[in-house]
Design a protein around this motif. Structure first.
Motif, PDB file in Angstrom:
ATOM      1  N   ASP A   3       1.222  -0.338  -0.007  1.00  0.00           N
ATOM      2  CA  ASP A   3       2.269  -1.053   0.717  1.00  0.00           C
ATOM      3  C   ASP A   3       2.602  -0.338   2.031  1.00  0.00           C
ATOM      4  N   LEU A   4       2.832   0.957   1.929  1.00  0.00           N
ATOM      5  CA  LEU A   4       3.280   1.700   3.113  1.00  0.00           C
ATOM      6  C   LEU A   4       2.203   1.803   4.194  1.00  0.00           C
ATOM      7  N   THR A   5       0.932   1.941   3.774  1.00  0.00           N
ATOM      8  CA  THR A   5      -0.108   2.060   4.805  1.00  0.00           C
ATOM      9  C   THR A   5      -0.417   0.695   5.434  1.00  0.00           C
ATOM     10  N   ARG A   6      -0.186  -0.377   4.677  1.00  0.00           N
ATOM     11  CA  ARG A   6      -0.332  -1.707   5.292  1.00  0.00           C
ATOM     12  C   ARG A   6       0.745  -1.886   6.365  1.00  0.00           C
ATOM     13  N   ARG A   7       1.953  -1.468   6.009  1.00  0.00           N
ATOM     14  CA  ARG A   7       3.054  -1.560   6.979  1.00  0.00           C
ATOM     15  C   ARG A   7       2.742  -0.708   8.208  1.00  0.00           C
ATOM     16  N   THR A   8       2.215   0.504   7.933  1.00  0.00           N
ATOM     17  CA  THR A   8       1.882   1.401   9.051  1.00  0.00           C
ATOM     18  C   THR A   8       0.836   0.750   9.953  1.00  0.00           C
ATOM     19  N   GLN A  19      -5.386  -0.906  19.365  1.00  0.00           N
ATOM     20  CA  GLN A  19      -6.529  -1.682  18.872  1.00  0.00           C
ATOM     21  C   GLN A  19      -7.605  -0.762  18.329  1.00  0.00           C
ATOM     22  N   GLU A  20      -8.510  -1.386  17.583  1.00  0.00           N
ATOM     23  CA  GLU A  20      -9.671  -0.662  17.067  1.00  0.00           C
ATOM     24  C   GLU A  20     -10.345   0.094  18.230  1.00  0.00           C
ATOM     25  N   GLY A  21     -10.647   1.369  18.001  1.00  0.00           N
ATOM     26  CA  GLY A  21     -11.327   2.153  19.038  1.00  0.00           C
ATOM     27  C   GLY A  21     -10.385   2.928  19.942  1.00  0.00           C
ATOM     28  N   ASP A  22      -9.070   2.609  19.901  1.00  0.00           N
ATOM     29  CA  ASP A  22      -8.104   3.395  20.690  1.00  0.00           C
ATOM     30  C   ASP A  22      -7.916   4.756  20.035  1.00  0.00           C
ATOM     31  N   TYR A  23      -7.564   5.741  20.847  1.00  0.00           N
ATOM     32  CA  TYR A  23      -7.328   7.089  20.318  1.00  0.00           C
ATOM     33  C   TYR A  23      -5.826   7.336  20.129  1.00  0.00           C
ATOM     34  N   LEU A  24      -5.496   7.962  19.006  1.00  0.00           N
ATOM     35  CA  LEU A  24      -4.091   8.257  18.687  1.00  0.00           C
ATOM     36  C   LEU A  24      -3.980   9.720  18.273  1.00  0.00           C
ATOM     37  N   ALA A  25      -3.135  10.474  18.976  1.00  0.00           N
ATOM     38  CA  ALA A  25      -2.920  11.881  18.593  1.00  0.00           C
ATOM     39  C   ALA A  25      -1.941  11.918  17.422  1.00  0.00           C
ATOM     40  N   LEU A  26      -2.337  12.628  16.376  1.00  0.00           N
ATOM     41  CA  LEU A  26      -1.505  12.701  15.167  1.00  0.00           C
ATOM     42  C   LEU A  26      -1.083  14.163  14.972  1.00  0.00           C
ATOM     43  N   TRP A  34       2.252  11.747   7.759  1.00  0.00           N
ATOM     44  CA  TRP A  34       0.898  12.162   8.187  1.00  0.00           C
ATOM     45  C   TRP A  34      -0.146  11.358   7.392  1.00  0.00           C
ATOM     46  N   TRP A  35       0.093  11.226   6.102  1.00  0.00           N
ATOM     47  CA  TRP A  35      -0.832  10.486   5.233  1.00  0.00           C
ATOM     48  C   TRP A  35      -0.824   8.993   5.610  1.00  0.00           C
ATOM     49  N   LEU A  36       0.395   8.483   5.859  1.00  0.00           N
ATOM     50  CA  LEU A  36       0.504   7.049   6.174  1.00  0.00           C
ATOM     51  C   LEU A  36      -0.223   6.717   7.467  1.00  0.00           C
ATOM     52  N   VAL A  37      -0.040   7.549   8.482  1.00  0.00           N
ATOM     53  CA  VAL A  37      -0.666   7.241   9.779  1.00  0.00           C
ATOM     54  C   VAL A  37      -2.184   7.385   9.669  1.00  0.00           C
ATOM     55  N   ALA A  38      -2.653   8.435   8.979  1.00  0.00           N
ATOM     56  CA  ALA A  38      -4.107   8.615   8.854  1.00  0.00           C
ATOM     57  C   ALA A  38      -4.734   7.392   8.167  1.00  0.00           C
ATOM     58  N   VAL A  39      -4.141   6.974   7.061  1.00  0.00           N
ATOM     59  CA  VAL A  39      -4.724   5.832   6.336  1.00  0.00           C
ATOM     60  C   VAL A  39      -4.499   4.524   7.121  1.00  0.00           C
ATOM     61  N   GLY A  40      -3.352   4.441   7.794  1.00  0.00           N
ATOM     62  CA  GLY A  40      -3.088   3.260   8.644  1.00  0.00           C
ATOM     63  C   GLY A  40      -4.167   3.138   9.716  1.00  0.00           C
ATOM     64  N   CYS A  41      -4.582   4.262  10.260  1.00  0.00           N
ATOM     65  CA  CYS A  41      -5.647   4.258  11.281  1.00  0.00           C
ATOM     66  C   CYS A  41      -6.981   3.847  10.662  1.00  0.00           C
ATOM     67  N   ILE A  42      -7.258   4.352   9.459  1.00  0.00           N
ATOM     68  CA  ILE A  42      -8.519   3.989   8.800  1.00  0.00           C
ATOM     69  C   ILE A  42      -8.554   2.464   8.581  1.00  0.00           C
ATOM     70  N   ARG A  43      -7.407   1.916   8.213  1.00  0.00           N
ATOM     71  CA  ARG A  43      -7.326   0.452   7.995  1.00  0.00           C
ATOM     72  C   ARG A  43      -7.617  -0.339   9.268  1.00  0.00           C
ATOM     73  N   THR A  44      -7.189   0.214  10.408  1.00  0.00           N
ATOM     74  CA  THR A  44      -7.215  -0.572  11.655  1.00  0.00           C
ATOM     75  C   THR A  44      -8.341  -0.179  12.602  1.00  0.00           C
ATOM     76  N   GLY A  45      -9.018   0.921  12.311  1.00  0.00           N
ATOM     77  CA  GLY A  45     -10.104   1.363  13.209  1.00  0.00           C
ATOM     78  C   GLY A  45      -9.594   2.151  14.403  1.00  0.00           C
ATOM     79  N   ILE A  46      -8.299   2.471  14.396  1.00  0.00           N
ATOM     80  CA  ILE A  46      -7.761   3.326  15.466  1.00  0.00           C
ATOM     81  C   ILE A  46      -8.260   4.744  15.175  1.00  0.00           C
ATOM     82  N   ILE A  47      -8.764   5.433  16.193  1.00  0.00           N
ATOM     83  CA  ILE A  47      -9.357   6.753  15.967  1.00  0.00           C
ATOM     84  C   ILE A  47      -8.249   7.800  16.061  1.00  0.00           C
TER      85      ILE A  47
END
Ligand code: BCO
Length: 487
Positions: A3-8, A19-26, A34-47
């Protein structure tokens, strides 16, 4: 988590417009986000680009500029630092704050995920699509962007890889490595997640081995993966008892471990201390598998699909018990989980190719049973308590101080941290008469203030001149050899 990573994922794409392929500093400490953003990125293709919270302005701006990051997620401590960089890097489209306080110009991540939709469909990422970037130090220049594909995550599902940690659903797994390193990505996220084990997280701020001991007594932790320095520091506490009630398995990785240390850990805790080997470029590639016979001082066997060989500098395989370079086969097929490239740096990417192998830059031997023994770096890189530190990063920081005419930074042995950073410094004439102890403290403090403090020189020696080649290049290897008593 679902639920939380979908929301993220929805916050990142819909609210932030990433968007997919954009870079995000975590850049977060050990907080759930930290876990939510990492998995949220995996879901969306954000690097996503994990980074330690020890970073200073210079480290952060370099990472933003090098990656052309569109977004950043960080804490209220680092938010003002990021704001101070706006003129140097105006490219941030979105700034997400993880805090209970608000900050002007920053989106409040915690409240956004509460209101975000819990419905999200993952992108159809391919195995070799980019997933994350880890910055890693080299001998010269600024840290390299080690780009990993989704293969890094998928590797954890492979039965052959699962044989290494052999995590069970009943395991409570603790990897205290900082969230900025690949060890944390594997140990605090990918490995336990794919095995269905429980992840144990402790803020560890600041790190305190006494606190770790108490934590092992208080919580049902069964498995610990950490840098050897962590285990050494625990042993140094001279605790009355280190017989932890639930701890079953310990594994050390990120730096070399001595046979005596393994033995001391076994004697005091009653638990064997296993070893693993890896780099930011490779993840864990070699290790003593759970239940495998331990050979003292060995970092174990290659973990399939990695084919590891000891090679010469042309990529020829050397026979057992011969010193050479630790090489990982990349041809004809690159193994799943090995880094894709150093982003924007085809020259450095090519430099580490050696025949059919990736040249790790580490020297080792292998015995006839396939057990590898680490010998040391082939270059000037320093591995201090599991941190990979490039000498030029510390030299550049020192050069900003008016007392430093020039410096050479090398590795020096240390009983607790394995190795520490040592700086040989030639002073500018104005500072020659200054009190040396005072100056040492001032220079250490200076390095801590301009770059991530873990890099500061714990040893300083003032010298009249530095050894140089006839072309004027500093001979770091000569200084290093002296430190290790090889000259
Ligand atoms: O020792 P000092 O007190 O003089 O200095 C320490 C800190 O106090 C200081 N510091 C930290 N944050 C600061 C700060 N100073 C100013 N401002 C801040 N914000 O800086 C020094 C940092 O050194 P440290 O991190 O080594 O400190 P510490 O607390 O002694 O930690 C010991 C270890 C063992 C916990 C730490 O060195 C560590 O975590 N090492 C392991 C690193 C690791 O996880 N490596 C794995 C990399 S991934 C890999 O190798 C691939 C394997 C698959």
């Amino acid at each position: 988590m679902t639920d939380l990573t979908r929301r993220t994922a929805n916050v990142l794409t819909q609210t932030c417009g990433l968007q997919e392929g954009d870079y995000l500093a975590l850049i977060l400490p050990r907080v759930p986000e930290w876990w939510l953003v990492a998995v949220g990125c995996i879901r969306t293709g954000i690097i996503f680009m994990p980074g330690t919270t020890q970073m200073k302005a210079k480290d952060i701006v370099y990472r933003l500029q090098a990656s052309k990051a569109k977004g950043i997620v960080t804490t209220d401590t680092l938010a003002p630092v990021v704001d101070s960089l706006a003129s140097e890097y105006p490219g941030l489209k979105t700034k997400l704050l993880v805090s209970d306080q608000s900050c002007k110009g920053w989106l409040d991540f915690r409240s956004l995920i509460k209101s975000a939709s819990p419905d999200h469909v993952c992108i159809k990422s391919k195995t070799l699509d980019p997933m994350a970037v880890f910055f890693t130090s080299g001998t010269s220049g600024l840290p390299k962007m080690t780009k990993h594909s989704h293969g890094l995550a998928l590797r954890s599902f492979l039965p052959s890889c699962r044989q290494f940690l052999k995590l069970k659903t009943s395991d409570v797994f603790w990897c205290p490595s900082d969230t900025g390193w690949i060890m944390s990505m594997l140990g605090s996220l990918l490995e336990p997640w794919t095995a269905g084990s429980t992840v144990f997280v402790h803020h560890l701020s600041p790190f305190d081995p006494k606190n770790m001991i108490q934590t092992f007594f208080k919580y049902p932790i069964t498995y610990c993966l950490a840098a050897p320095s962590v285990f050494r520091m625990i042993l140094q506490q001279n605790s009355t008892s280190l017989r932890f009630p639930t701890l079953e398995h310990c594994c050390a990785g990120g730096e070399a471990l001595l046979p005596e240390e393994q033995e001391q850990w076994r004697k005091q805790t009653g638990i064997l201390l296993y070893q693993a080997y890896g780099q930011s470029e490779t993840g864990v590639t070699c290790g003593i598998f759970r239940g495998m016979k331990i050979k003292p001082g060995s970092m174990g066997k290659a973990i399939p699909p990695f084919d590891i060989q000891i090679i010469d500098d042309k990529g020829n395989i050397l026979p057992p018990d011969t010193e050479g370079i630790l090489g990982i086969r990349i041809k004809p097929v690159k193994p799943l989980g090995l880094f894709m490239c150093y982003e924007n740096d085809p020259v450095k990417t090519e430099e580490v190719e050696c025949g059919d192998f990736y040249n790790t830059g580490d020297r080792a031997t292998v015995d006839t049973e396939g057990y590898f023994f680490f010998l040391g770096r082939a270059d000037d890189i320093i591995n201090a308590s599991g941190y990979r530190i490039g000498p030029s990063e510390v030299e550049n920081a020192l050069a900003e101080h008016p007392a430093v005419a020039e410096s050479a930074v090398v590795s020096s042995p240390d009983p607790i941290r394995g190795e520490v950073v040592k700086a040989f410094i030639v002073l500018t004439p104005k500072f020659l008469s200054h009190d040396r102890d005072q100056l040492t403290k001032e220079l250490q403090q200076h390095v801590k203030s301009v770059t991530a403090p873990y890099k500061y020189p714990r040893k300083v020696e003032f010298v009249p001149v530095l050894p140089k080649t006839i072309t004027g290049k500093i001979k770091r290897s000569e200084l290093r050899k002296k430190e290790f008593g090889q000259m």
